[in-house]
Design a protein around this motif. Structure first.
Motif, PDB file in Angstrom:
ATOM      1  N   VAL A   1       0.834  -1.198   0.000  1.00 22.15           N
ATOM      2  CA  VAL A   1       0.000   0.000   0.000  1.00 22.15           C
ATOM      3  C   VAL A   1       0.868   1.246   0.000  1.00 22.15           C
ATOM      4  CG1 VAL A   1      -1.911  -1.117   1.187  1.00 22.15           C
ATOM      5  CG2 VAL A   1      -0.186   0.049   2.529  1.00 22.15           C
ATOM      6  N   GLY A   2       0.297   2.349  -0.442  1.00 25.10           N
ATOM      7  CA  GLY A   2       1.009   3.618  -0.454  1.00 25.10           C
ATOM      8  C   GLY A   2       0.015   4.769  -0.434  1.00 25.10           C
ATOM      9  N   THR A   3       0.520   5.930  -0.179  1.00 18.89           N
ATOM     10  CA  THR A   3      -0.340   7.105  -0.150  1.00 18.89           C
ATOM     11  C   THR A   3      -0.622   7.591  -1.569  1.00 18.89           C
ATOM     12  OG1 THR A   3       1.586   8.536   0.077  1.00 18.89           O
ATOM     13  CG2 THR A   3       0.502   7.844   2.102  1.00 18.89           C
ATOM     14  N   ILE A   4      -1.685   8.342  -1.702  1.00 18.71           N
ATOM     15  CA  ILE A   4      -2.080   8.904  -3.005  1.00 18.71           C
ATOM     16  C   ILE A   4      -1.790  10.398  -2.989  1.00 18.71           C
ATOM     17  CG2 ILE A   4      -4.012   9.354  -4.543  1.00 18.71           C
ATOM     18  CD1 ILE A   4      -5.307   6.804  -3.439  1.00 18.71           C
TER      19      ILE A   4
END
Length: 76
Positions: free
Chosen positions: A73-76
């Motif tokens: 997962v990662g930030t947008i």
């Protein structure tokens, strides 16, 4: 993973109080879950385990449970 031939038992938040308890309490819980799942038509076990949780990962591997996937997962 996707066509196990029956129901899948998904276990999220499978934990013990201390990592030292995986071989004892963890084994007991896992065996009981398998028994009850099989009685209800279960054929596959899916256990959520974070990549950082080395004691739990070792316990699962020692009990013949293999890694099927990891999520990133990662930030947008």
């Amino acid at each position: 993973v996707y066509r196990p031939g029956g129901l899948t038992l998904e276990i999220d938040d499978f934990c013990v109080e201390s990592p030292k308890q995986w071989p004892t309490i963890g084994s007991f819980l896992l065996n009981e879950l398998k028994i009850h799942a099989k009685l209800k038509g279960g054929t596959q076990l899916l256990v959520v385990c974070g990549a950082h949780d080395a004691p739990k990962k070792k316990f699962l591997q020692d009990n013949g449970i293999k890694v099927a996937s990891e999520w990133y997962v990662g930030t947008i």
